[in-house]
Motif scaffolding. Structure first.
Motif, PDB file in Angstrom:
ATOM      1  N   MET A   1       5.820 -13.436 -13.925  1.00  0.00           N
ATOM      2  CA  MET A   1       5.847 -12.315 -12.994  1.00  0.00           C
ATOM      3  C   MET A   1       4.845 -12.557 -11.869  1.00  0.00           C
ATOM      4  SD  MET A   1       5.593  -8.282 -13.927  1.00  0.00           S
ATOM      5  CE  MET A   1       5.965  -7.041 -12.699  1.00  0.00           C
ATOM      6  N   ILE A   2       5.200 -12.153 -10.655  1.00  0.00           N
ATOM      7  CA  ILE A   2       4.344 -12.381  -9.491  1.00  0.00           C
ATOM      8  C   ILE A   2       3.643 -11.080  -9.110  1.00  0.00           C
ATOM      9  CG2 ILE A   2       4.298 -13.066  -7.071  1.00  0.00           C
ATOM     10  CD1 ILE A   2       6.807 -14.762  -7.654  1.00  0.00           C
ATOM     11  N   PHE A   3       2.312 -11.149  -8.988  1.00  0.00           N
ATOM     12  CA  PHE A   3       1.495  -9.983  -8.677  1.00  0.00           C
ATOM     13  C   PHE A   3       0.849 -10.145  -7.299  1.00  0.00           C
ATOM     14  CE2 PHE A   3       1.452 -10.604 -13.262  1.00  0.00           C
ATOM     15  CZ  PHE A   3       1.727  -9.335 -13.763  1.00  0.00           C
ATOM     16  N   TYR A   4       0.657  -9.043  -6.613  1.00  0.00           N
ATOM     17  CA  TYR A   4      -0.109  -9.024  -5.370  1.00  0.00           C
ATOM     18  C   TYR A   4      -1.535  -8.600  -5.692  1.00  0.00           C
ATOM     19  CZ  TYR A   4      -1.962  -7.180  -0.960  1.00  0.00           C
ATOM     20  OH  TYR A   4      -2.751  -6.902   0.126  1.00  0.00           O
ATOM     21  N   LEU A   5      -2.516  -9.422  -5.295  1.00  0.00           N
ATOM     22  CA  LEU A   5      -3.919  -9.115  -5.517  1.00  0.00           C
ATOM     23  C   LEU A   5      -4.658  -9.054  -4.185  1.00  0.00           C
ATOM     24  CD1 LEU A   5      -4.891 -11.407  -8.563  1.00  0.00           C
ATOM     25  CD2 LEU A   5      -4.027  -9.057  -8.597  1.00  0.00           C
ATOM     26  N   THR A   6      -5.499  -8.050  -4.036  1.00  0.00           N
ATOM     27  CA  THR A   6      -6.378  -8.018  -2.879  1.00  0.00           C
ATOM     28  C   THR A   6      -7.531  -8.991  -3.118  1.00  0.00           C
ATOM     29  OG1 THR A   6      -7.631  -6.174  -3.801  1.00  0.00           O
ATOM     30  CG2 THR A   6      -5.781  -5.633  -2.333  1.00  0.00           C
ATOM     31  N   HIS A   7      -8.295  -9.243  -2.075  1.00  0.00           N
ATOM     32  CA  HIS A   7      -9.291 -10.308  -2.144  1.00  0.00           C
ATOM     33  C   HIS A   7     -10.279 -10.134  -3.298  1.00  0.00           C
ATOM     34  CE1 HIS A   7     -11.688 -13.619  -0.674  1.00  0.00           C
ATOM     35  NE2 HIS A   7     -12.767 -12.856  -0.788  1.00  0.00           N
ATOM     36  N   ASN A   8     -10.774  -8.917  -3.487  1.00  0.00           N
ATOM     37  CA  ASN A   8     -11.799  -8.712  -4.519  1.00  0.00           C
ATOM     38  C   ASN A   8     -11.236  -8.756  -5.937  1.00  0.00           C
ATOM     39  OD1 ASN A   8     -10.440  -6.307  -4.523  1.00  0.00           O
ATOM     40  ND2 ASN A   8     -12.216  -5.005  -4.082  1.00  0.00           N
ATOM     41  N   GLN A   9      -9.920  -8.852  -6.072  1.00  0.00           N
ATOM     42  CA  GLN A   9      -9.299  -8.962  -7.397  1.00  0.00           C
ATOM     43  C   GLN A   9      -9.027 -10.417  -7.799  1.00  0.00           C
ATOM     44  OE1 GLN A   9      -5.872  -6.460  -6.407  1.00  0.00           O
ATOM     45  NE2 GLN A   9      -6.614  -4.873  -7.806  1.00  0.00           N
ATOM     46  N   ILE A  10      -9.187 -11.330  -6.883  1.00  0.00           N
ATOM     47  CA  ILE A  10      -8.841 -12.734  -7.134  1.00  0.00           C
ATOM     48  C   ILE A  10      -9.951 -13.424  -7.917  1.00  0.00           C
ATOM     49  CG2 ILE A  10      -8.318 -14.965  -6.054  1.00  0.00           C
ATOM     50  CD1 ILE A  10      -7.280 -13.336  -3.623  1.00  0.00           C
ATOM     51  N   ASP A  11      -9.574 -14.123  -8.981  1.00  0.00           N
ATOM     52  CA  ASP A  11     -10.499 -14.946  -9.751  1.00  0.00           C
ATOM     53  C   ASP A  11     -10.511 -16.327  -9.097  1.00  0.00           C
ATOM     54  OD1 ASP A  11     -11.681 -16.717 -11.603  1.00  0.00           O
ATOM     55  OD2 ASP A  11     -11.088 -15.464 -13.301  1.00  0.00           O
ATOM     56  N   THR A  12     -11.524 -16.612  -8.286  1.00  0.00           N
ATOM     57  CA  THR A  12     -11.526 -17.853  -7.508  1.00  0.00           C
ATOM     58  C   THR A  12     -11.648 -19.099  -8.379  1.00  0.00           C
ATOM     59  OG1 THR A  12     -13.913 -17.605  -7.105  1.00  0.00           O
ATOM     60  CG2 THR A  12     -12.409 -16.770  -5.409  1.00  0.00           C
ATOM     61  N   TYR A  28      -6.730 -27.073   2.540  1.00  0.00           N
ATOM     62  CA  TYR A  28      -6.746 -25.769   3.201  1.00  0.00           C
ATOM     63  C   TYR A  28      -6.782 -24.584   2.230  1.00  0.00           C
ATOM     64  CZ  TYR A  28      -4.516 -28.897   6.650  1.00  0.00           C
ATOM     65  OH  TYR A  28      -4.193 -29.952   7.467  1.00  0.00           O
ATOM     66  N   VAL A  29      -6.376 -24.811   0.985  1.00  0.00           N
ATOM     67  CA  VAL A  29      -6.230 -23.666   0.074  1.00  0.00           C
ATOM     68  C   VAL A  29      -7.266 -23.604  -1.033  1.00  0.00           C
ATOM     69  CG1 VAL A  29      -3.837 -23.045   0.457  1.00  0.00           C
ATOM     70  CG2 VAL A  29      -4.358 -24.944  -1.062  1.00  0.00           C
ATOM     71  N   TRP A  30      -8.310 -24.419  -0.966  1.00  0.00           N
ATOM     72  CA  TRP A  30      -9.451 -24.160  -1.834  1.00  0.00           C
ATOM     73  C   TRP A  30     -10.007 -22.786  -1.470  1.00  0.00           C
ATOM     74  CZ3 TRP A  30      -9.788 -27.066  -5.888  1.00  0.00           C
ATOM     75  CH2 TRP A  30      -9.514 -28.440  -5.841  1.00  0.00           C
ATOM     76  N   SER A  31     -10.492 -22.055  -2.430  1.00  0.00           N
ATOM     77  CA  SER A  31     -10.969 -20.695  -2.167  1.00  0.00           C
ATOM     78  C   SER A  31     -12.098 -20.685  -1.141  1.00  0.00           C
ATOM     79  CB  SER A  31     -11.414 -20.031  -3.475  1.00  0.00           C
ATOM     80  OG  SER A  31     -12.500 -20.732  -4.059  1.00  0.00           O
ATOM     81  N   ASN A  40     -11.687 -12.430   3.252  1.00  0.00           N
ATOM     82  CA  ASN A  40     -10.909 -11.300   2.713  1.00  0.00           C
ATOM     83  C   ASN A  40      -9.404 -11.565   2.657  1.00  0.00           C
ATOM     84  OD1 ASN A  40     -13.239  -9.615   2.347  1.00  0.00           O
ATOM     85  ND2 ASN A  40     -13.243  -9.282   4.562  1.00  0.00           N
ATOM     86  N   TRP A  41      -9.039 -12.842   2.503  1.00  0.00           N
ATOM     87  CA  TRP A  41      -7.633 -13.176   2.287  1.00  0.00           C
ATOM     88  C   TRP A  41      -7.164 -12.576   0.959  1.00  0.00           C
ATOM     89  CZ3 TRP A  41      -7.019 -16.483  -2.026  1.00  0.00           C
ATOM     90  CH2 TRP A  41      -8.206 -17.074  -2.503  1.00  0.00           C
ATOM     91  N   ASP A  42      -5.888 -12.213   0.912  1.00  0.00           N
ATOM     92  CA  ASP A  42      -5.268 -11.704  -0.310  1.00  0.00           C
ATOM     93  C   ASP A  42      -4.383 -12.792  -0.910  1.00  0.00           C
ATOM     94  OD1 ASP A  42      -6.517  -9.314   0.263  1.00  0.00           O
ATOM     95  OD2 ASP A  42      -4.747  -8.408   1.188  1.00  0.00           O
ATOM     96  N   ALA A  43      -3.629 -12.466  -1.950  1.00  0.00           N
ATOM     97  CA  ALA A  43      -2.830 -13.507  -2.584  1.00  0.00           C
ATOM     98  C   ALA A  43      -1.706 -12.940  -3.436  1.00  0.00           C
ATOM     99  CB  ALA A  43      -3.718 -14.398  -3.449  1.00  0.00           C
ATOM    100  N   LEU A  44      -0.704 -13.786  -3.653  1.00  0.00           N
ATOM    101  CA  LEU A  44       0.306 -13.570  -4.682  1.00  0.00           C
ATOM    102  C   LEU A  44       0.001 -14.533  -5.823  1.00  0.00           C
ATOM    103  CD1 LEU A  44       3.575 -13.353  -2.526  1.00  0.00           C
ATOM    104  CD2 LEU A  44       2.291 -11.450  -3.549  1.00  0.00           C
TER     105      LEU A  44
END
Length: 309
Positions: A1-12, A28-31, A40-44
């Motif tokens: 399942m794919i979740f939308y997370l805001t920046h402060n929810q991401i486990d880097t 380019y995509v290292w945290s 403050n980037w977000d993620a799926l």
């Protein structure tokens, strides 16, 4: 399942583990890289960070939109396993509806069905460095070989003793005069990016000096996932007849020849630059970009202002 997370929810830490083990991963995509180019980037996120997609968004006129931050040629979906077209499509469909406008580039590992809407393609140039240097040089075209002969006759010297600030100064005094959308803040952010990347072993800087020990060309390279990215360069246009930048690129190719690495020229859709890069034996690799505009009327007109921002 794919979740939308805001920046402060991401486990880097888990994010970077996914990127580290991703066959299509890039620098380019290292945290830490994303934190600098777009705080403050977000993620799926799919399941337990099996696959991920950064969402680099902003808000203007009350509208949320996605855009491409500077010095990130390819973002998109990354995974610990090979991505099929269905999975890529699932990620695109999972982008939250709050984003009404998008102009963002994905990566060459993101493949789409032929009838997929809102997708355009761009051109990158890459060179496989696994062959020995003599074999690689044989594949240079005649113009590149001629340019290198002029550089060698000018008695240029490669140098590792170059500061990023010197390369930026060289750029700003020459080709950078035409880059109006970069100011001191953007160059300071770039300096910070280089410093952090160096500290993590993902960046190196090269220069070329003339017989007077003057810097006539310099470049910043990012290195990750067996890929050397030609990220930024500056060259003295008053000395362009000595082809110092070609001399520099040739030296980096030589130093890394016979390794399982890819030299990534980071472009180009520009025909002239593409021909120049192909002169080193590079070949075209296409990668997709995502475009959509769900706004209407006046808002759609206003969003034209946001293009490329």
């Amino acid at each position: 399942m794919i979740f939308y997370l805001t920046h402060n929810q991401i486990d880097t830490q888990r994010w970077d583990e996914c990127i580290s083990n991703s066959p299509n991963g890039n620098v380019y995509v290292w945290s830490w890289y994303l934190d600098i180019v777009h705080p403050n980037w977000d993620a799926l996120i799919e399941d337990d960070y099996e696959s991920v997609m950064p969402l680099t968004g902003n808000r203007k006129f009350g509208i949320h939109y996605l855009f491409q931050p500077f010095f990130t040629q390819q973002l998109g979906i990354f995974s610990k396993k090979n991505l099929d077209k269905d999975k890529v499509q699932q990620f695109i469909e999972a982008i939250p509806n709050k984003f009404k406008f998008a102009e963002t580039r994905l990566n060459s590992g993101n493949n789409f069905f032929d009838n997929c809407q809102n997708i355009e393609y761009h051109i990158n140039t890459e060179l496989n460095l696994s062959s020995d240097y003599d074999s690689l040089r044989k594949n240079y075209n005649s113009n590149t070989k001629r340019d290198l002969a002029k550089a060698e006759n000018a008695n240029l010297k490669n140098s590792d003793d170059v500061e990023t600030t010197e390369i930026i100064s060289l750029f700003r005094k020459n080709r950078g005069k035409c880059v109006k959308h970069w100011g001191d803040a953007e160059y300071e952010r770039f300096l910070n990016l280089v410093d952090i990347a160096k500290s993590k072993g993902h960046c190196f800087v090269k220069g070329v000096k003339n017989t007077d020990n003057k810097l006539v060309a310099g470049a910043v390279f990012m290195a990750s996932h067996d890929r050397i990215v030609f990220l930024f360069s500056g060259a003295d246009e008053s000395n362009k007849e000595i082809h110092a930048l070609s001399f520099l690129i040739d030296n980096v190719i030589k130093e890394n020849s016979g390794t399982p690495k890819i030299f990534d020229f980071e472009g180009s859709d520009n025909d002239g630059l593409a021909r120049y890069y192909k002169g080193f034996g590079g070949h075209e690799v296409k990668y997709p970009s995502l475009h959509f505009n769900k706004t209407q009327g006046t808002v759609k007109f206003l969003l034209k202002i946001l293009k490329g921002k």
